[in-house]
Scaffold this active site. Structure first.
Site, PDB file in Angstrom:
ATOM      1  N   ARG A 389      44.102  47.428  38.634  1.00  0.00           N
ATOM      2  CA  ARG A 389      43.130  47.501  39.915  1.00  0.00           C
ATOM      3  C   ARG A 389      41.628  48.043  39.193  1.00  0.00           C
ATOM      4  O   ARG A 389      40.728  47.467  39.689  1.00  0.00           O
ATOM      5  CB  ARG A 389      43.540  48.714  40.672  1.00  0.00           C
ATOM      6  CG  ARG A 389      42.551  49.129  41.946  1.00  0.00           C
ATOM      7  CD  ARG A 389      43.260  50.091  42.724  1.00  0.00           C
ATOM      8  NE  ARG A 389      42.140  50.183  44.033  1.00  0.00           N
ATOM      9  CZ  ARG A 389      41.162  50.711  44.155  1.00  0.00           C
ATOM     10  NH1 ARG A 389      40.524  51.325  43.208  1.00  0.00           N
ATOM     11  NH2 ARG A 389      40.657  50.651  45.359  1.00  0.00           N
ATOM     12  N   CYS A 390      41.755  48.737  38.110  1.00  0.00           N
ATOM     13  CA  CYS A 390      40.520  49.149  37.480  1.00  0.00           C
ATOM     14  C   CYS A 390      39.669  47.824  37.227  1.00  0.00           C
ATOM     15  O   CYS A 390      38.452  47.946  36.955  1.00  0.00           O
ATOM     16  CB  CYS A 390      40.696  49.981  36.472  1.00  0.00           C
ATOM     17  SG  CYS A 390      41.360  51.863  37.078  1.00  0.00           S
ATOM     18  N   MET A 391      40.274  47.073  36.511  1.00  0.00           N
ATOM     19  CA  MET A 391      39.984  45.746  35.906  1.00  0.00           C
ATOM     20  C   MET A 391      39.427  44.761  36.867  1.00  0.00           C
ATOM     21  O   MET A 391      39.066  43.786  36.500  1.00  0.00           O
ATOM     22  CB  MET A 391      40.769  45.037  34.969  1.00  0.00           C
ATOM     23  CG  MET A 391      41.166  46.116  33.849  1.00  0.00           C
ATOM     24  SD  MET A 391      42.164  45.027  32.499  1.00  0.00           S
ATOM     25  CE  MET A 391      43.598  44.850  33.423  1.00  0.00           C
TER      26      MET A 391
END
Length: 411
Positions: A389-391
């Protein structure tokens, strides 16, 4: 989606993902050393070649499921063909107070003469002292050879942090950490000047109070949860709430205080959605997490009373309960897989999520709960403390509030 399509945006975390913005790790990660990694917010020194292989596998997994992948650097190079964008991005670098007038002027001349591709490389990978042979001034003379005239941006890998879409508008973050401030300048330039985003309206901008995209979860159409703490301040939550509630992009914003450390930096490091009514969640915080509802009434922001996050969220979403799937099977496993980004999943569609393969216990629990897990490698990508998700910054999802139509508000 072709370049003339303007139907950007999302109203949930789980609507069918159509287009996503990624940044393939590059030369900026090669700038990390044991000496500077802490200041640049990395817990380790990644093997860059392997990190690139892992990221390529992530991108291919998305493509294999019908997702268009846009690369931030490619868009940035094209953006820098605009003179306005060039001036904006060069000017932002020159505000660094370390430079001094003499070094600042020599750096300006150096950057202004660059081809867009070379300029993009320097603005992302940084400019080392020994690489800048035209440097002048006391600041340059006294700078150590290992220092950077322009710092690299290794955290650009985590595209969710610098921007997030709420409805058909984009919120460009105001990142708190000095090592990450220029990420939002770069991202804002892309949204403001690249032809693919022509006409897109902002929901937030970098000069406003602190707000980081990893703290923003679209729980359901009309319901936005925002982690609140050191990274995203209460003032930032209030500002975002006024913007999205006033524009009709949401009817409820939930402020969710998050105790922050290296393992729980943002709300999405402890909780992400994997179905319209289900989250994967770090069990240590599941019963402790609180939420405060924010709504507009007659133009005024009404602040509700704090309550258990799961209960307040379910009520705002109009469901009986929000199902939870724990990270790991026991406290030790849960803590380890929390550190390894077990909660940081990316939903491609309801009940279909991407996760790091190393979090075997969490992935097993997801599958037991009816979630299909697409496993990707992440031993090197995870050194910056971030998962799928962060990426990824979804820039186009099917809108659940429009019965799954591939359109945005007002389209």
């Amino acid at each position: 989606m072709d370049e003339t399509t303007t139907a950007w945006g999302a109203d949930s975390e789980v609507g069918r993902l159509r287009t996503v913005l990624l940044h393939r790790p590059g030369a900026e990660l090669k700038r990390l050393t044991p000496r500077n990694s802490d200041a640049l917010l990395f817990d380790g020194i990644p093997w860059v070649g392997r990190a690139q292989e892992e990221h390529d596998a992530f991108a291919q997994t998305l493509r294999d499921h019908g997702v268009e992948v846009l690369y931030l650097k490619d868009l940035f190079v094209e953006t820098l063909e605009s003179e306005d964008a060039r001036r904006r991005c060069i000017g932002d670098v020159l505000t660094d107070p370390r430079l001094g007038d003499t070094l600042r002027e020599s750096l300006r001349r150096h950057l202004e003469g660059m081809h867009p591709e070379d300029l993009a490389h320097v603005l992302i990978a940084g400019l080392a002292h020994e690489e800048f042979t035209d440097g002048r001034g006391l600041g340059y003379v006294l700078m150590e050879r290992s220092e950077f005239v322009i710092d690299p941006l290794p955290n650009l890998l985590f595209t969710r942090d610098s921007s997030v879409w709420v409805g058909d508008r984009v919120a460009v973050s105001s990142l708190a950490m000095p090592a990450r401030r220029r990420e939002t300048s770069l991202t804002a330039a892309v949204y403001a000047h690249h032809r693919r985003f022509a006409g897109v309206r902002p929901a937030y901008s970098p000069e406003l109070e602190r707000l980081e995209g990893g703290d923003v979860l679209l729980l359901a159409p009309g319901v936005v949860a925002v982690g609140t703490g050191e990274r995203t301040t209460p003032a930032g939550v209030e500002r975002l709430a006024r913007n999205v509630l006033g524009a009709g992009l949401a009817d409820t914003v939930l402020a969710v205080p998050v105790a922050q450390d290296r393992a729980t930096m943002h709300l999405d490091t402890v909780c992400t959605m994997v179905d319209v009514d289900a989250v994967v969640m770090y069990p240590k915080v599941a019963d402790e997490l609180r939420a405060i509802s924010l709504r507009l009434a007659d133009g005024e922001l009404e602040v509700g009373e704090p309550g258990p996050f799961l209960e307040v969220a379910a009520e705002a979403m109009g469901i009986e309960r929000l199902r939870t799937i724990d990270t790991g099977l026991d406290p030790v496993t849960a803590e380890r897989e929390q550190w390894d980004d077990g909660n940081n999943t990316l939903a491609i569609a309801p009940r279909l999520a991407v996760a790091y393969e190393r979090n075997s216990e969490t992935n097993a629990r997801l599958e037991e709960a009816g979630i299909d897990v697409l496993r990707i490698p992440g031993s090197e990508l995870g050194t910056g403390r971030g998962g799928p998700r962060c990426m990824s910054c979804p820039v186009a999802r099917d809108f659940l509030g429009n019965a799954g139509k591939k359109t945005c508000y007002g389209k």
